[in-house]
Write a protein that holds these residues in place. Structure first.
Motif, PDB file in Angstrom:
ATOM      1  N   LEU A 303      40.883  43.169 -33.727  1.00  0.00           N
ATOM      2  CA  LEU A 303      40.664  41.718 -33.848  1.00  0.00           C
ATOM      3  C   LEU A 303      39.186  41.356 -33.737  1.00  0.00           C
ATOM      4  O   LEU A 303      38.805  40.211 -33.990  1.00  0.00           O
ATOM      5  CB  LEU A 303      41.440  40.984 -32.752  1.00  0.00           C
ATOM      6  N   ASP A 304      38.372  42.342 -33.381  1.00  0.00           N
ATOM      7  CA  ASP A 304      36.928  42.145 -33.235  1.00  0.00           C
ATOM      8  C   ASP A 304      36.613  41.019 -32.250  1.00  0.00           C
ATOM      9  O   ASP A 304      35.793  40.133 -32.529  1.00  0.00           O
ATOM     10  CB  ASP A 304      36.286  41.852 -34.596  1.00  0.00           C
ATOM     11  N   THR A 305      37.270  41.050 -31.099  1.00  0.00           N
ATOM     12  CA  THR A 305      37.013  40.035 -30.079  1.00  0.00           C
ATOM     13  C   THR A 305      35.650  40.269 -29.432  1.00  0.00           C
ATOM     14  O   THR A 305      35.141  41.395 -29.414  1.00  0.00           O
ATOM     15  CB  THR A 305      38.095  40.063 -28.989  1.00  0.00           C
ATOM     16  N   LYS A 306      35.099  39.206 -28.877  1.00  0.00           N
ATOM     17  CA  LYS A 306      33.783  39.292 -28.250  1.00  0.00           C
ATOM     18  C   LYS A 306      33.822  40.219 -27.040  1.00  0.00           C
ATOM     19  O   LYS A 306      32.913  41.016 -26.821  1.00  0.00           O
ATOM     20  CB  LYS A 306      33.326  37.896 -27.830  1.00  0.00           C
ATOM     21  N   ASN A 307      34.871  40.110 -26.240  1.00  0.00           N
ATOM     22  CA  ASN A 307      35.006  40.930 -25.036  1.00  0.00           C
ATOM     23  C   ASN A 307      36.203  41.861 -25.154  1.00  0.00           C
ATOM     24  O   ASN A 307      37.218  41.501 -25.742  1.00  0.00           O
ATOM     25  CB  ASN A 307      35.177  40.041 -23.801  1.00  0.00           C
ATOM     26  N   LYS A 308      36.061  43.031 -24.598  1.00  0.00           N
ATOM     27  CA  LYS A 308      37.163  43.999 -24.553  1.00  0.00           C
ATOM     28  C   LYS A 308      37.643  44.079 -23.108  1.00  0.00           C
ATOM     29  O   LYS A 308      37.005  44.697 -22.266  1.00  0.00           O
ATOM     30  CB  LYS A 308      36.687  45.377 -25.042  1.00  0.00           C
TER      31      LYS A 308
END
Length: 370
Positions: A303-308
């Motif tokens: 999803l290419d989220t900012k935080n993992k």
């Protein structure tokens, strides 16, 4: 009454602390010197400042205190912190007597610990030792608190914004888990449940079917599961963690589908889910935290989220979503099972500040439009 007697041409005294324990000392050249020393101990015994543990080491006392009052009474994660504190004081002070610990010595230990730990961790550690020292003072083992005035330092904790994902990202995560989650991909259903309830992973793995009420649309959290050591069910983190949580349509559907899929496969396998686990694999195992975190990271990467985030980050995400939608902090605190509302405030101060600023702007708009 003290005993005074001669031994090897020198005088010795013996003072009985109780019917089993006594304290003696020899080597006095004069009987009067032995009598005076014994009298001093008798006076301490009378005013409660004399103890049979007066020569105990700091490490031994803290270990005994922790095993008596803490270990066996708390959540396993908290108990592990006390065990770490025991090892630290053993490594630092060895057999040094409790009564001989100086404020300077204690401060040096805290400072050394703080070099590789967060300030909050150092503060917590200090609270453990300070509490034990106060018990020792109350028991008359020592007369001064060497933890008094201790200076707390340490590394700054990571920014709390790194612990959750944004609202729109959470929506995407929810959709992925709904589309791809099933009994055969059970970790995705755990992620969905964690996101929509804010439960801790031990609470998720400890959920049993008798605690799922589809009629009243809620789940009851009354226990956790030891997913690390696999020792079975255990108590929730705190008594306030025992709670009943309302669930939405998404989870109602998820539970219905999961129950049907699980029952069919277990029937063909001839497996009886005796412990009534909800989140159990087709191999009849409880997923590890590593397994669910691996799945979560894979989805967030896609999803290419900012935080993992980790699974615990879903708990923070759940809270942040509710705060962003102006849900009462009192309700959020109860839903998360916090001990009190101040815990919720302390954790989510940054989010509440933003919410307060928004409320302030709305209030000013109302007043300006009068």
């Amino acid at each position: 009454m003290a005993q005074i007697y001669r031994r090897n041409n020198l005088w010795t005294y013996r003072v009985w602390l109780d019917h089993k324990h006594s304290k003696s000392k020899g080597g006095f050249k004069r009987r009067k010197d032995a009598q005076d020393a014994a009298l001093e101990l008798e006076l301490k015994k009378k005013d409660g400042t004399l103890s049979e543990q007066s020569d105990i080491s700091f490490a031994e006392y803290f270990k005994t205190w922790a095993e008596t009052y803490k270990i066996g009474r708390l959540h396993s994660s908290t108990e592990s912190k006390y065990r770490m504190a025991i090892r630290l004081v053993e490594d630092t002070f060895n057999d040094k007597k409790l009564k001989n610990i100086k404020t300077y010595d204690y401060q040096k230990m805290l400072d050394l610990y703080a070099k590789s730990h967060a300030r909050t961790s150092t503060s917590l550690l200090n609270s453990y030792y300070r509490n034990a020292v106060r018990y020792a003072m109350n028991d008359g083992i020592i007369s001064r608190d060497f933890t008094f005035g201790a200076l707390i330092s340490g590394n700054e904790s990571k920014d709390s914004s790194l612990k959750f994902i944004e609202y729109d990202e959470a929506e995407k995560l929810k959709e992925v888990c709904i589309e791809t989650g099933s009994f055969l991909t059970i970790t995705r259903l755990e992620i969905l449940f964690g996101l929509l309830t804010g439960c801790r992973y031990g609470e998720v793995t400890g959920l049993t079917w008798d605690c799922v009420d589809l009629v009243n649309r809620n789940v009851t959290i009354d226990k956790a599961y030891d997913y690390i050591k696999r020792t079975g069910f255990k108590k929730t983190k705190t008594t306030s963690s025992i709670r009943t949580i309302s669930i939405n349509d998404t989870l109602i559907t998820m539970f219905k589908d999961l129950k049907e899929q699980q029952s069919k496969l277990f029937a063909t396998q001839g497996f009886n889910n005796k412990l009534n686990f909800v989140f159990i694999t087709k191999y009849h195992e409880i997923p590890s935290d590593n397994a669910v975190n691996k799945t979560l990271r894979k989805i967030l990467t896609e999803l290419d989220t900012k935080n993992k985030i980790t699974f615990h980050g879903l708990r923070h995400t759940h809270a942040s979503m509710l705060i962003s939608q102006d849900v009462s902090i009192n309700y959020i605190s109860e839903r998360l099972g916090h001990a009190n509302i101040s815990v919720t405030y302390n954790i989510y101060t940054h989010l509440l500040k933003t919410s307060r600023e928004q409320e302030n702007n709305k209030a000013m708009d109302v007043l300006n439009n009068l």
